[in-house]
Design an enzyme around this catalytic site. Structure first.
Site, PDB file in Angstrom:
ATOM      1  N   ASP A 132       0.653  -1.085  -0.279  1.00 56.70           N
ATOM      2  CA  ASP A 132       0.210  -0.054  -0.400  1.00 56.70           C
ATOM      3  C   ASP A 132       1.006   1.050   0.304  1.00 56.70           C
ATOM      4  OD1 ASP A 132      -2.641   1.772  -0.145  1.00 56.70           O
ATOM      5  OD2 ASP A 132      -2.036   1.197   2.445  1.00 56.70           O
ATOM      6  N   CYS A 186     -18.888 -15.560  -3.132  1.00 55.11           N
ATOM      7  CA  CYS A 186     -19.539 -14.976  -2.507  1.00 55.11           C
ATOM      8  C   CYS A 186     -21.399 -15.492  -2.176  1.00 55.11           C
ATOM      9  CB  CYS A 186     -19.551 -13.511  -2.655  1.00 55.11           C
ATOM     10  SG  CYS A 186     -18.113 -13.103  -1.992  1.00 55.11           S
TER      11      CYS A 186
END
Length: 354
Positions: A132, A186
């Site tokens: 990040d 999902c």
């Protein structure tokens, strides 16, 4: 290599190729819609974000890694406990990942150690580590290399670890066989979309950062849009709602590293206490952690919003304490803080008129 990685606190590593061309149209469309808000760094490097070999010339493969961050000793019912914090308006809620040491330093530092171990095996090689910390499509690389799939909240999900982990990458100048991607699991679940307080998840995998509480409390400078303030509740740094509601996070694993242990001054603290921190106290209490990056002004701004939201629900005694805390900074030297304090105080006035 996997054994070395586990010894350094990583739960899994994978390998991705440098060809992310199929991700470029989606990235360009997301930027064109302005969903990145004020995160101008998202567009500054153009398509280098999706082209590892252009970002770091000579890159041939990318080693990906995930590192769990749930604090050691986290109870199995942590999701319920965290959601219960949202029902206590007087408590300031800090995102789980931000309660310990700054992950950028931890992940990058341990990736560097992994590189040194690899170097002992294969000899000197060119590499660069990220977490990040640069224009890298981390989620895309992680999903392509089998660390998980992209959930509807856009985060990477794993059947073994949920989504409570940091990602890191090593760009290397030698070829490695890519690891296999995993399929998505999902199904028809839309819990993360339904629970988002501000409706930031526009569609599966598409997040408008401008509405995301994490963006509003961390990346957003200046004023937070008034229409979003009442929806932020008692979140003062980041937001875990889409993760605490996710069924897969019942499999999330605690870290073995003390770096991510919770710092007591940041957990379970009342808003009025946190709002009383002067700048030296703020800098001391957040030393070595990611919260320090937003600075004292945005810290007070965020808490002022939460105090206003608490004030709308407070009884007479609570309202007096909350109002007193806000009034203590009504003349703050920061115009941003003054504006949000005035808004927060008005929430109490509006409630009294109903």
């Amino acid at each position: 290599m996997r054994a070395w990685a586990r010894g350094l606190g990583f739960s899994q590593i994978g390998v991705a190729s440098v060809d992310l061309s199929s991700a470029e149209p989606g990235l360009l469309q997301w930027l064109a819609h302005g969903y990145h808000g004020e995160m101008h760094y998202m567009e500054q490097h153009g398509l280098k974000r999706a082209r590892p070999s252009e970002l770091v010339p000579g890159t041939v493969s990318v080693i990906t890694a995930r590192m769990p961050y749930l604090p050691r000793g986290t109870a199995p019912d942590w999701q319920e406990r965290e959601r219960a914090r949202l029902d206590n308006p007087s408590e300031g809620v800090v995102s789980l990942y931000a309660r310990g040491r700054d992950y950028h330093k931890v992940v990058r530092g341990r990736l560097q150690k992994l590189c040194k171990q690899i170097e002992e095996l294969v000899g000197p090689f060119g590499y660069r580590v990220f977490s990040d910390s640069a224009p890298v499509l981390e989620g895309e690389l992680a999903s392509r290399s089998g660390l998980g799939w992209r959930g509807k909240h856009s985060l990477v999900l794993s059947r073994e670890a949920g989504s409570m982990f940091f990602l890191g990458e090593i760009f290397v100048d030698f070829a490695l066989d890519p690891s296999d991607a995993v399929s998505a699991h999902c199904g028809n679940c839309s819990a993360c979309i339904d629970v988002c307080p501000t409706g930031a998840i526009l569609a599966p995998g598409i997040v408008d950062a401008r509405r995301c509480i994490s963006y509003l409390t961390i990346e957003k400078h200046g004023s937070i849009p008034e229409e979003l303030r009442p929806l932020m509740g008692n979140h003062i740094y980041g937001c875990d709602d889409c993760q605490t509601i996710c069924p897969w996070n019942k499999f999330a694993q605690p870290t073995e590293l003390p770096d991510f242990d919770e710092r007591e001054p940041l957990v379970g603290r009342r808003l009025v206490e946190l709002f009383a921190w002067d700048e030296p106290t703020f800098l001391k209490r957040t030393e070595g952690g990611p919260i320090r990056r937003i600075g004292h002004e945005r810290w007070l701004r965020n808490i002022a919003v939460a105090l206003g939201n608490a004030l709308r629900q407070a009884d007479a005694t609570q309202a007096e304490e909350l109002s007193a805390a806000l009034l203590s900074r009504a003349d703050d030297e920061s115009a941003v803080v003054r504006e949000h304090v005035a808004w927060a105080l008005a929430q109490g006035e509006a409630e009294s008129e109903i």
